[in-house]
Design a protein around this motif. Structure first.
Motif, PDB file in Angstrom:
ATOM      1  N   ARG A 198     -19.687  -3.611 -48.792  1.00  0.00           N
ATOM      2  CA  ARG A 198     -20.815  -2.710 -48.567  1.00  0.00           C
ATOM      3  C   ARG A 198     -20.344  -1.266 -48.445  1.00  0.00           C
ATOM      4  NH1 ARG A 198     -22.700  -5.373 -44.735  1.00  0.00           N
ATOM      5  NH2 ARG A 198     -21.721  -4.277 -42.994  1.00  0.00           N
ATOM      6  N   GLU A 199     -19.247  -1.071 -47.711  1.00  0.00           N
ATOM      7  CA  GLU A 199     -18.758   0.286 -47.499  1.00  0.00           C
ATOM      8  C   GLU A 199     -18.215   0.900 -48.788  1.00  0.00           C
ATOM      9  OE1 GLU A 199     -15.848   2.749 -44.443  1.00  0.00           O
ATOM     10  OE2 GLU A 199     -16.220   0.614 -44.140  1.00  0.00           O
ATOM     11  N   LEU A 200     -17.595   0.080 -49.625  1.00  0.00           N
ATOM     12  CA  LEU A 200     -17.019   0.584 -50.877  1.00  0.00           C
ATOM     13  C   LEU A 200     -18.034   0.620 -52.014  1.00  0.00           C
ATOM     14  CD1 LEU A 200     -13.544  -1.207 -50.828  1.00  0.00           C
ATOM     15  CD2 LEU A 200     -14.062   1.155 -50.218  1.00  0.00           C
ATOM     16  N   GLY A 201     -19.197   0.035 -51.793  1.00  0.00           N
ATOM     17  CA  GLY A 201     -20.230   0.054 -52.824  1.00  0.00           C
ATOM     18  C   GLY A 201     -19.942  -0.873 -53.988  1.00  0.00           C
ATOM     19  N   ILE A 202     -19.321  -2.036 -53.702  1.00  0.00           N
ATOM     20  CA  ILE A 202     -18.973  -2.993 -54.751  1.00  0.00           C
ATOM     21  C   ILE A 202     -19.389  -4.389 -54.312  1.00  0.00           C
ATOM     22  CG2 ILE A 202     -17.032  -1.603 -55.593  1.00  0.00           C
ATOM     23  CD1 ILE A 202     -15.168  -3.393 -53.968  1.00  0.00           C
ATOM     24  N   SER A 203     -19.175  -5.374 -55.195  1.00  0.00           N
ATOM     25  CA  SER A 203     -19.472  -6.760 -54.843  1.00  0.00           C
ATOM     26  C   SER A 203     -18.334  -7.333 -53.999  1.00  0.00           C
ATOM     27  CB  SER A 203     -19.640  -7.608 -56.101  1.00  0.00           C
ATOM     28  OG  SER A 203     -18.404  -7.750 -56.772  1.00  0.00           O
ATOM     29  N   ARG A 204     -18.549  -8.522 -53.470  1.00  0.00           N
ATOM     30  CA  ARG A 204     -17.546  -9.131 -52.608  1.00  0.00           C
ATOM     31  C   ARG A 204     -16.367  -9.704 -53.393  1.00  0.00           C
ATOM     32  NH1 ARG A 204     -20.533 -12.707 -48.003  1.00  0.00           N
ATOM     33  NH2 ARG A 204     -18.334 -13.158 -47.568  1.00  0.00           N
ATOM     34  N   ALA A 205     -16.570 -10.023 -54.672  1.00  0.00           N
ATOM     35  CA  ALA A 205     -15.526 -10.697 -55.449  1.00  0.00           C
ATOM     36  C   ALA A 205     -14.212  -9.910 -55.502  1.00  0.00           C
ATOM     37  CB  ALA A 205     -16.020 -11.012 -56.858  1.00  0.00           C
ATOM     38  N   PRO A 206     -14.229  -8.603 -55.863  1.00  0.00           N
ATOM     39  CA  PRO A 206     -12.954  -7.878 -55.882  1.00  0.00           C
ATOM     40  C   PRO A 206     -12.343  -7.709 -54.495  1.00  0.00           C
ATOM     41  CG  PRO A 206     -14.787  -6.393 -56.346  1.00  0.00           C
ATOM     42  CD  PRO A 206     -15.332  -7.781 -56.395  1.00  0.00           C
ATOM     43  N   MET A 253     -30.039 -11.759 -35.478  1.00  0.00           N
ATOM     44  CA  MET A 253     -29.466 -11.176 -36.692  1.00  0.00           C
ATOM     45  C   MET A 253     -28.109 -10.550 -36.376  1.00  0.00           C
ATOM     46  SD  MET A 253     -31.121  -8.267 -39.165  1.00  0.00           S
ATOM     47  CE  MET A 253     -30.242  -7.676 -40.604  1.00  0.00           C
ATOM     48  N   ARG A 254     -27.139 -10.839 -37.226  1.00  0.00           N
ATOM     49  CA  ARG A 254     -25.792 -10.349 -36.970  1.00  0.00           C
ATOM     50  C   ARG A 254     -25.712  -8.844 -37.208  1.00  0.00           C
ATOM     51  NH1 ARG A 254     -20.318 -12.966 -39.595  1.00  0.00           N
ATOM     52  NH2 ARG A 254     -18.833 -11.956 -38.177  1.00  0.00           N
ATOM     53  N   ALA A 255     -25.084  -8.139 -36.258  1.00  0.00           N
ATOM     54  CA  ALA A 255     -24.976  -6.683 -36.376  1.00  0.00           C
ATOM     55  C   ALA A 255     -24.003  -6.307 -37.478  1.00  0.00           C
ATOM     56  CB  ALA A 255     -24.504  -6.097 -35.044  1.00  0.00           C
ATOM     57  N   MET A 256     -24.325  -5.258 -38.194  1.00  0.00           N
ATOM     58  CA  MET A 256     -23.444  -4.749 -39.241  1.00  0.00           C
ATOM     59  C   MET A 256     -22.306  -3.975 -38.605  1.00  0.00           C
ATOM     60  SD  MET A 256     -26.316  -3.410 -41.936  1.00  0.00           S
ATOM     61  CE  MET A 256     -25.098  -2.711 -43.030  1.00  0.00           C
ATOM     62  N   SER A 257     -21.085  -4.199 -39.136  1.00  0.00           N
ATOM     63  CA  SER A 257     -19.940  -3.474 -38.586  1.00  0.00           C
ATOM     64  C   SER A 257     -19.990  -2.026 -39.024  1.00  0.00           C
ATOM     65  CB  SER A 257     -18.638  -4.116 -39.051  1.00  0.00           C
ATOM     66  OG  SER A 257     -18.521  -4.024 -40.447  1.00  0.00           O
ATOM     67  N   PRO A 258     -19.554  -1.110 -38.176  1.00  0.00           N
ATOM     68  CA  PRO A 258     -19.580   0.319 -38.537  1.00  0.00           C
ATOM     69  C   PRO A 258     -18.532   0.624 -39.587  1.00  0.00           C
ATOM     70  CG  PRO A 258     -18.458  -0.001 -36.451  1.00  0.00           C
ATOM     71  CD  PRO A 258     -19.034  -1.339 -36.823  1.00  0.00           C
ATOM     72  N   PRO A 259     -18.733   1.668 -40.401  1.00  0.00           N
ATOM     73  CA  PRO A 259     -17.751   2.040 -41.429  1.00  0.00           C
ATOM     74  C   PRO A 259     -16.489   2.618 -40.806  1.00  0.00           C
ATOM     75  CG  PRO A 259     -19.483   3.681 -41.309  1.00  0.00           C
ATOM     76  CD  PRO A 259     -19.904   2.547 -40.399  1.00  0.00           C
ATOM     77  N   VAL A 260     -15.391   2.554 -41.581  1.00  0.00           N
ATOM     78  CA  VAL A 260     -14.117   3.114 -41.109  1.00  0.00           C
ATOM     79  C   VAL A 260     -13.624   4.219 -42.024  1.00  0.00           C
ATOM     80  CG1 VAL A 260     -13.394   1.036 -39.920  1.00  0.00           C
ATOM     81  CG2 VAL A 260     -12.778   1.330 -42.324  1.00  0.00           C
ATOM     82  N   GLY A 261     -14.502   4.729 -42.892  1.00  0.00           N
ATOM     83  CA  GLY A 261     -14.121   5.868 -43.711  1.00  0.00           C
ATOM     84  C   GLY A 261     -13.474   5.518 -45.029  1.00  0.00           C
ATOM     85  N   LEU A 262     -13.823   4.374 -45.613  1.00  0.00           N
ATOM     86  CA  LEU A 262     -13.271   3.996 -46.916  1.00  0.00           C
ATOM     87  C   LEU A 262     -14.065   4.685 -48.021  1.00  0.00           C
ATOM     88  CD1 LEU A 262     -12.822   0.152 -46.333  1.00  0.00           C
ATOM     89  CD2 LEU A 262     -11.107   1.939 -46.098  1.00  0.00           C
ATOM     90  N   PRO A 263     -13.404   5.426 -48.930  1.00  0.00           N
ATOM     91  CA  PRO A 263     -14.129   6.140 -49.988  1.00  0.00           C
ATOM     92  C   PRO A 263     -14.652   5.202 -51.066  1.00  0.00           C
ATOM     93  CG  PRO A 263     -11.785   6.413 -50.271  1.00  0.00           C
ATOM     94  CD  PRO A 263     -11.972   5.686 -48.968  1.00  0.00           C
ATOM     95  N   MET A 264     -15.701   5.642 -51.763  1.00  0.00           N
ATOM     96  CA  MET A 264     -16.270   4.866 -52.863  1.00  0.00           C
ATOM     97  C   MET A 264     -15.239   4.723 -53.980  1.00  0.00           C
ATOM     98  SD  MET A 264     -19.415   4.092 -51.975  1.00  0.00           S
ATOM     99  CE  MET A 264     -20.367   3.810 -53.469  1.00  0.00           C
ATOM    100  N   LEU A 265     -15.359   3.634 -54.749  1.00  0.00           N
ATOM    101  CA  LEU A 265     -14.394   3.339 -55.798  1.00  0.00           C
ATOM    102  C   LEU A 265     -14.995   3.481 -57.186  1.00  0.00           C
ATOM    103  CD1 LEU A 265     -12.742   0.108 -54.342  1.00  0.00           C
ATOM    104  CD2 LEU A 265     -11.845   2.424 -54.306  1.00  0.00           C
TER     105      LEU A 265
END
Length: 237
Positions: free
Chosen positions: A48-56, A1-13
């Motif tokens: 995932r970090e921004l809490g949105i879908s991949r499309a935007p 299973m591919r490891a998830m990359s750690p967050p870099v501090g991007l705030p929610m939108l």
């Protein structure tokens, strides 16, 4: 299973204008060095970090590709653009053409309000240096130069400067690495502003040439000193 990359501090939108908001967050991460040249912008991790879908996220990446910040690689995704020494030289050659003219015109059109705006921006850079906030200083640096272009009163010239904005942000981010003393960035702008205030075209051009020429030489040196490497498949560090 591919490891998830750690967050870099991007705030929610928020929901409105997601594409431009994502583009701005990614631009900030690039300028601040959290997304280094050559790093992969992993759509799933960013979404995932921004809490949105991949499309935007994908649309934002395409927008930043059109602005010169990202580079698309077929079947591999988007990577932060790596500037070569030639890229830097070409960019600064164009900057010199634009900012020589802008500074001379700004001096001709200088009003007390415009002078005060430029002085405030210089004071802001000094204040940020005291706070030891190099990321904010380089952004204030960019805004100082944009104010000069605004003061020139030429909408087409300002659009040309804005068209260079993305690449300039990468370069100005590199400039922040050239000075151990953060206040040095503010000090290098003082002679340019004094020349504009004095209003002598030859002196203005000489100081603009020196100011941008020093950055051109030093950033080119820095870029050449960086060890070249292929685009990395590593996701956001």
């Amino acid at each position: 299973m591919r490891a998830m990359s750690p967050p870099v501090g991007l705030p929610m939108l928020a929901e409105s204008d997601l594409v431009r908001q994502v583009a701005r967050r990614l631009t900030d991460a690039i300028v601040q060095g959290r997304l280094a040249p050559g790093a992969k912008v992993a759509e799933a991790a960013v979404a995932r970090e921004l809490g949105i879908s991949r499309a935007p996220v994908r649309e934002a990446a395409r927008l930043l590709e059109s602005q010169g910040l990202l580079k698309a690689s077929p079947r591999r995704g988007f990577f932060v653009r790596e500037l070569s020494a030639q890229d830097v030289d070409e960019l600064y050659a164009l900057r010199l053409c634009v900012e020589r003219h802008a500074a001379v015109e700004a001096a001709r059109r200088l009003t007390p309000a415009l002078r005060e705006a430029l002085r405030r921006q210089l004071d802001l850079m000094r204040d940020l240096a005291r706070r030891d906030d190099p990321v904010a200083i380089v952004e204030a640096d960019y805004q100082f130069h944009r104010l000069i272009c605004e003061a020139a009163g030429n909408a087409r010239l300002l659009r040309l400067f804005d068209g260079l904005a993305s690449e300039l942000r990468i370069v100005i981010g590199l400039i922040g690495r050239l000075y151990d003393d953060s206040d040095e960035i503010a000090r290098t702008h003082e002679p340019v502003l004094e020349a504009i205030e004095a209003g002598h075209p030859e002196r203005i051009v000489a100081h603009v040439d020196h100011h941008i020429g020093v950055a051109r030489r030093e950033v080119g040196r820095l870029v050449r000193s960086l060890t070249p490497h292929p685009e990395r498949d590593a996701e956001i560090p």
